[in-house]
Every structure is written in C-alpha cells, then in structure tokens.
Design a protein around this motif. Sequence first.
Motif, short mmCIF file in Angstrom:
data_model
loop_
_atom_site.label_atom_id
_atom_site.label_comp_id
_atom_site.label_asym_id
_atom_site.label_seq_id
_atom_site.Cartn_x
_atom_site.Cartn_y
_atom_site.Cartn_z
N LYS A 140 4.29 -6.45 1.66
CA LYS A 140 3.12 -5.81 1.03
C LYS A 140 3.48 -5.41 -0.39
O LYS A 140 4.47 -4.71 -0.62
N SER B 168 1.57 -4.05 -4.13
CA SER B 168 0.36 -3.60 -4.80
C SER B 168 0.18 -4.38 -6.10
O SER B 168 1.06 -4.38 -6.96
N SER B 169 -0.94 -5.07 -6.24
CA SER B 169 -1.29 -5.84 -7.44
C SER B 169 -0.15 -6.74 -7.91
O SER B 169 0.40 -6.55 -9.00
N PRO C 6 6.19 1.35 -1.16
CA PRO C 6 5.22 1.25 -2.26
C PRO C 6 5.79 0.58 -3.52
O PRO C 6 5.04 0.00 -4.29
N ASP D 123 -1.58 -8.24 -0.78
CA ASP D 123 -1.87 -7.31 -1.88
C ASP D 123 -2.57 -6.09 -1.30
O ASP D 123 -3.72 -6.18 -0.87
N ILE D 124 -1.87 -4.96 -1.29
CA ILE D 124 -2.45 -3.75 -0.71
C ILE D 124 -3.54 -3.14 -1.59
O ILE D 124 -4.37 -2.38 -1.10
N ALA D 125 -3.56 -3.48 -2.88
CA ALA D 125 -4.60 -2.95 -3.77
C ALA D 125 -5.95 -3.63 -3.50
O ALA D 125 -6.97 -2.97 -3.35
N LYS E 296 -6.45 -5.73 -0.88
CA LYS E 296 -6.54 -6.02 0.55
C LYS E 296 -6.78 -7.51 0.80
O LYS E 296 -7.66 -7.91 1.55
#
Length: 171
Positions: free
Chosen positions: A134, A136-137, A43, A153-155, A157
């Motif tokens: 991966k 996030s943002s 993460p 971008d996991i936020a 998708k």
Amino acid sequence: MKHIKKISAVLILLVFNTSYAQVAIGKETIEGKDTILDFNNSPANTKGLILPATKGLPSGNTANGTFIFDTSDDKVKVYENNSWKALSDTGNSATIILNDSDESGTGVVIGTKEGSADGVLVLESSDKAMILPKISSPHLTVKNPYPGMICYDIASKTFAVFDGTVWNYWK
C-alpha cells in the motif's frame, strides 16, 4: 559461510510456509487470517511489487490471474478468462534488464504443496488473498518506479500499475 546462512534462512522460510501458508514481507505480522502474502504497509512505504518482465506472452499452461510486464509492447498485462488483458498504456521498458538465466522448475509455491501454475512465485489458495503493498499517491511519492511495479494507492483507493512511463489506475 554467508551462502550457508542464506540457504538456511530460505529453507526455514519454506518449512514455515508449508506449515502456516502465510507470509509477511518487510513486517512482522500478517493483517488478517485470510491473507496468504502481505507486505510492509506503513504510511511511509514507497516500495511496490515488481512484476516479471517477459519478451512476449508466456507459452504453456498460463493460469488465470497471472500478471506480467510484456516488453514486446511495453504493457502490464493480466491473464483473465483465458486471454491476456492490458492493464496499462504503452510504457517504456528501456530500463528493464531481462533475466536470461536457465531457470527451471515451478519456483516457490505458497499456500499449498501441489501448485498447478508454473511461475517464479505462485500463490495457491481457495480461501486466502494477497494484500498488495500500500502506497499513498505513488505517482508523487515513488521517486524512481520500475516498469511493472504494482501497488494499492491508499489515497485514491485504486490498483496502481507503472508501465515505465506513467502510473495507470484501476478501480
């Protein structure tokens, strides 16, 4: 002595890759049996994959699925259906240092012993895929992205591409 250790590590990696055809970078395990190349996807990850920077389009036998950062117009591009498609707006390649070495050969091929594509890193498989790093943002978390950086971008998708100026997102 340090060079011998580095060369030994690379040779061990290549032998392992030939046998198992799966590679994890920055982590110990692969996410699934259908993965050929996997990255550290914790993460807190803020490191993406940096595409090769070319001055103009590559010549020769280009394989569909080839990604580059073209410094002639500052765009991230993919070779799809036998033509180049821009994946970003015009960015900024001012910080890119082009590799001007006289490299030759096909580079590293993961997934098969006989690769047909010419590239520095070639992933060849009919039944395995690459999992992008991966993040996030990335527009908020990656403090100094490099032109040609790609990630998932996991936020939102989405597939995220940095063109040297802004992040571009693709669903």
